[in-house]
Write an enzyme that holds these catalytic residues in place. Structure first.
Site, PDB file in Angstrom:
ATOM      1  N   ARG A 179     -20.881 -26.110 -26.029  1.00 45.24           N
ATOM      2  CA  ARG A 179     -19.685 -25.775 -26.002  1.00 45.24           C
ATOM      3  C   ARG A 179     -18.979 -25.914 -24.547  1.00 45.24           C
ATOM      4  NH1 ARG A 179     -15.851 -20.142 -27.008  1.00 45.24           N
ATOM      5  NH2 ARG A 179     -14.866 -21.200 -28.847  1.00 45.24           N
ATOM      6  N   TRP A 217     -17.969  -8.359 -26.437  1.00 48.68           N
ATOM      7  CA  TRP A 217     -18.868  -9.194 -25.722  1.00 48.68           C
ATOM      8  C   TRP A 217     -19.418 -10.376 -26.390  1.00 48.68           C
ATOM      9  CZ3 TRP A 217     -21.241  -6.942 -20.720  1.00 48.68           C
ATOM     10  CH2 TRP A 217     -22.105  -7.686 -20.163  1.00 48.68           C
ATOM     11  N   ASP A 218     -19.200 -11.480 -25.934  1.00 49.49           N
ATOM     12  CA  ASP A 218     -19.438 -12.875 -26.840  1.00 49.49           C
ATOM     13  C   ASP A 218     -20.533 -13.553 -26.053  1.00 49.49           C
ATOM     14  OD1 ASP A 218     -19.266 -14.724 -28.857  1.00 49.49           O
ATOM     15  OD2 ASP A 218     -16.861 -15.020 -28.466  1.00 49.49           O
ATOM     16  N   ASN A 243     -21.506 -17.640 -26.420  1.00 50.84           N
ATOM     17  CA  ASN A 243     -21.526 -18.961 -27.278  1.00 50.84           C
ATOM     18  C   ASN A 243     -22.147 -19.947 -27.215  1.00 50.84           C
ATOM     19  OD1 ASN A 243     -18.827 -18.305 -29.107  1.00 50.84           O
ATOM     20  ND2 ASN A 243     -18.082 -17.667 -27.123  1.00 50.84           N
ATOM     21  N   ASP A 249     -18.231 -16.014 -37.712  1.00 51.52           N
ATOM     22  CA  ASP A 249     -16.784 -16.699 -37.476  1.00 51.52           C
ATOM     23  C   ASP A 249     -16.281 -17.241 -38.889  1.00 51.52           C
ATOM     24  OD1 ASP A 249     -16.673 -16.179 -34.915  1.00 51.52           O
ATOM     25  OD2 ASP A 249     -17.485 -18.074 -34.161  1.00 51.52           O
TER      26      ASP A 249
HETATM   27  C1  DGJ Z   1     -16.673 -16.919 -30.823  1.00 48.95           C
HETATM   28  C2  DGJ Z   1     -16.294 -15.507 -31.644  1.00 48.95           C
HETATM   29  O1  DGJ Z   1     -17.228 -15.562 -32.530  1.00 48.95           O
HETATM   30  C3  DGJ Z   1     -15.000 -15.807 -32.154  1.00 48.95           C
HETATM   31  O2  DGJ Z   1     -14.456 -14.630 -32.705  1.00 48.95           O
HETATM   32  C4  DGJ Z   1     -14.087 -15.904 -30.735  1.00 48.95           C
HETATM   33  O3  DGJ Z   1     -14.035 -14.676 -30.052  1.00 48.95           O
HETATM   34  C5  DGJ Z   1     -14.415 -17.031 -29.990  1.00 48.95           C
HETATM   35  N1  DGJ Z   1     -15.825 -17.106 -29.664  1.00 48.95           N
HETATM   36  C6  DGJ Z   1     -13.645 -17.235 -28.769  1.00 48.95           C
HETATM   37  O4  DGJ Z   1     -14.118 -18.295 -27.993  1.00 48.95           O
END
Ligand code: DGJ
Length: 771
Positions: free
Chosen positions: A467, A501-502, A504, A572
């Protein structure tokens, strides 16, 4: 042989049958005491074998204390086997059920522990030394764990073993709970010798059980379809679930179960394990050729290697070991109850969770102050309690290509900063929440330009983007401190009541140049220890903040995050029909109080499906419900429905969070067209049932939905809502009175008769006392 009474140590909690019974007297095959931990629902017994190792005796239905269980130990000489002793061909570890096995001394199955000494063979031989017992349960340094609120609700047994040649002490810990069919297990290994050694496997729990038939259940999946259930027949060989991603992952999760043949929701025996951990793990069922399955869970054993200098010790994460004689439902009940009440902690554990509106699917990165306040006004009108500004709020963040690490409000989007926005939302009656992804850095960021060396990875090799971003090297204290301060500064800059708190991307090229060469294998676990340490400090400094964990949806949906973040973004994928499967799978181990579920737009953004708002709201109600859409885009009837469903969820959220979850009909039943589940109050006075028929069926067969867990003698008032047709009761409802026995023996009517009401027909039944 028999145990003389003076050799029996018996303890019990407050007159209940929770006890740890220790029989000191050895039988012929034993070399030390036998231990029996039990409560009303679970017995767990093991003993010291003649060679000082531990033998597994029983992990299952509650049984009475016995004369030491020697009848369960019947070592016999076997062809083509090696034995520990020259004078006793029967003591072949391969043919015994073991409790915490080592490899290399006549057992050939996957070991629980692997120690690599500085010199000599990679073997270990831990022999029993002593035991101790204490009320309650102690914390694990640096790691999340369950806790006892008073010493009388749990009792812990620690068994110490020692490998003389290596100079290593191994302490196995077992906590038996008064109120849960759970044994908490873990291990600590200490270097008491003069030389360093490395640990390359150290399971949290391992147990050999006589199960040659039945099912191995694990979780699998991927982004947007997390928590799929995988069933495999128990058969000789290995069935495993693991992560090497640095997160517990979308693709699995630290959970594994063995179920007896024919196990159903409410019948059959299940032995299950879950790991209180959020990183690389391994959960395995290793079935041998003699009808024994070794069930094991712990840290990953492939990349992990931990160095222990003299005097140092290492503790594993906690494993929750659950037994159910009541099928999958009993297993889920045990996991849900302990996770919700003795793993989750802090002021938000028991508080009603606020109804959240999140900006992500409403506007993605195009968030700004004006929009937030507009959405806030609409959300407040719908009864929402807290507005979360998701990704896109910080300096120069327009898409996912830049700015992670620069945690200052974007001057164009939020010219006044976050504080005044939070204050304005407060005037609307809304709390303010914020999204961060603190472990990450974008290459296009001030942080990266200032500290390119803070990115994890080997500087000599290319790093793989995910990402468009990279993972900060949290194993370095200065980086962890930066992460802590970044979050602290944001939380202090406004009246923040919630933090998402993400995380990714998974971790690739796992490496820290700051770790010495002999500590390379420690990277992943050190990362996790550092992460937990940072969140722990933040949670302590900001007790009012509700933390929600997230990793691109459900990539860190695991027990390890629960003590810091009592709720987690489940996926998601917010489509209601997809969510039926995801929330169903999650419910096998995880409580509804953890399972975040939002109502999003239609057509759905992930799969394009069009569903009525009532369907989306009803499915999202079974979890921590919220909203994830642009309220301004709703037409007047849907706005009205949004408000009515929000009000309905608020009325029912306490029951949703604390009730028992009952899976009634699933994708594996019949033609898989119907899903039904219920939440039943612990005192059985109330229940809420969901029934979704995915595709319309003309001229349907007679169908009743039989309930479980009700009070058969109670007269219930049943209120039926056709959620797919709109609002909760009474708008689309009918009402009648029925006894619990009838609802369980015959069931609720869920067929349509001659009318066809379209796809996704969703019924909600509310049961409450009628007398
Ligand atoms: C992934 C999360 O699961 C989403 O809900 C959102 O917060 C996005 N990241 C934002 O980049």
């Amino acid at each position: 042989m028999g145990a003389c009474p003076s050799s029996v140590h018996h303890s019990s909690i407050r007159g209940t049958i929770v006890s740890i019974i220790i029989r000191e007297t050895a039988g012929p095959a034993r070399g030390g005491p036998g231990f029996h931990l039990r409560n009303e629902a679970f017995s767990y017994a093991f003993c010291v074998l003649r060679n000082g190792h531990l033998g597994a005796l029983h992990a299952g239905a509650p049984i009475r204390g016995q004369e030491g269980f020697d009848d369960l130990l019947k070592p016999e000489p076997r062809p083509y086997s090696c034995s520990v002793y020259r004078d006793d061909p029967s003591l072949s570890l391969e043919h015994l059920r073991l409790e915490y096995p080592c490899y290399g001394t006549t057992d050939f199955r996957l070991p629980a522990i692997r120690v690599e000494p500085a010199a000599g063979a990679v073997l270990c031989d831990f022999k029993y030394r002593s035991w101790r017992r204490f009320a309650g349960r102690s914390a694990i340094p640096g790691l999340p764990s369950t806790y006892a609120e008073s010493p009388d609700e749990a009792e812990t047994l620690e068994v110490e073993l020692f490998d003389e040649l290596i100079g290593a002490t191994l302490v196995l810990s077992y906590t038996v709970w008064r109120d849960f069919a759970v044994i908490s297990r873990g291990a600590t290994i200490r270097n008491d010798g003069p030389r360093s050694f490395a640990l390359s496997a150290c399971a949290s729990a391992s147990v050999d059980v006589p199960m040659a038939e039945g099912t191995v259940l694990t979780m699998s999946g991927a982004w947007a379809r997390e928590r799929e259930l995988t069933t495999r027949p128990i058969a000789p060989g290995l069935a495993a679930s693991y992560s090497l991603r640095g997160i517990s992952g979308h693709n699995g999760g630290p959970f594994i179960a063995l179920a007896s043949p024919g196990t159903r929701e409410d019948s059959g025996e299940v032995l299950a394990m879950a790991l209180v951990y959020s990183g690389n793990y391994e959960a395995a069922a290793d079935t041998d050729s003699f009808g024994v399955t070794r069930l094991r869970i712990g840290l990953d054993t492939r990349e992990f290697r931990w160095n222990l200098e003299p005097g140092e010790s290492f503790s594993t994460p906690e494993a929750l070991v659950v037994w159910s004689g009541r099928g999958y439902e009993g297993m889920s009940d045990a996991f849900h109850r302990i996770m919700r009440t003795r793993l989750a902690r802090g002021p938000w554990r028991d508080r009603p969770r606020p109804v959240i509106a999140n900006t992500w699917e409403a506007c993605y990165w195009d968030v700004n102050e004006k929009l937030v306040l507009e959405l806030g006004r609409e959300a407040a009108a719908a009864g929402v309690e807290l507005l979360v500004v998701d990704d896109g709020w910080f300096s120069g963040r327009r898409d996912d290509s830049r700015a992670l690490g620069d945690w200052r409000p974007d001057p164009v989007k939020f010219p006044r900063g976050l504080g005044p926005v939070a204050d304005d939302l407060a005037k609307l009656g809304l709390g303010f929440g914020i999204w961060m992804e603190p472990e990450m850095v974008s290459e296009d960021s001030e942080l990266f330009r200032a500290h390119p060396d803070w990115v994890s990875g080997d500087p000599a090799r290319p790093r793989s983007p995910g990402r468009n971003q990279f993972v900060l090297d949290l194993t370095r204290p200065e980086v962890a401190e930066f992460v802590f301060r970044s979050v602290r500064d944001v939380l202090s800059s406004a009246r923040v009541l919630y933090l998402k708190w993400d995380m990714n991307r998974p971790i690739t090229e796992a490496f820290s140049p700051a770790l010495p060469a002999d500590r390379r294998g420690e990277f992943f676990h050190r990362y996790l220890l550092s992460l937990y340490g940072v969140i722990e400090r933040l949670a302590a400094e900001f007790p009012q903040v509700l933390f929600e964990s997230c990793a691109g949806g459900g990539g860190r949906f695991d027990p390890g995050m629960l003590p810091y973040a009592p709720q987690s973004w489940t996926s998601d994928d917010t489509d209601a029909i997809e969510r039926l499967r995801i929330q169903w799978g999650a419910s096998f181990a995880y409580p509804l109080s953890m399972t975040d579920a939002h109502v999003s737009a239609s057509p759905n953004h992930q799969v394009g499906r069009i569903t009525p708002i009532g369907v989306r709201a009803a499915v999202a109600a079974f979890g921590v419900s919220g909203w994830e859409l642009d309220f301004r885009a709703l037409d007047a009837p849907d706005r009205n429905l949004a408000a009515r469903w929000t009000a309905w969820w608020k009325e029912n959220r306490a029951l949703m969070a604390s009730g028992d979850f009952r899976r009634l009909r699933g994708f594996a039943d019949g033609d898989g067209n119907e899903v039904a589940w219920a939440v039943v109050a612990r005192d059985r006075s109330h229940a809420i049932v969901l029934h979704v028929r995915t595709l319309a069926k003309p001229n349907p067969a007679w169908s009743r939905l039989r309930l479980r867990g009700l009070d058969p003698d109670r007269l219930y008032r049943v209120r039926r809502t056709e959620a797919s047709a709109g609002a909760p009761h009474p708008a689309t409802g009918a009402e009648w009175r029925t006894r619990g026995d009838e609802l369980q023996a015959i069931g609720l009517p869920v067929e349509d008769g001659r009318s066809i009401t379209g796809d996704f027909r969703t019924l909600v039944f509310e049961l409450s006392p009628a007398d």
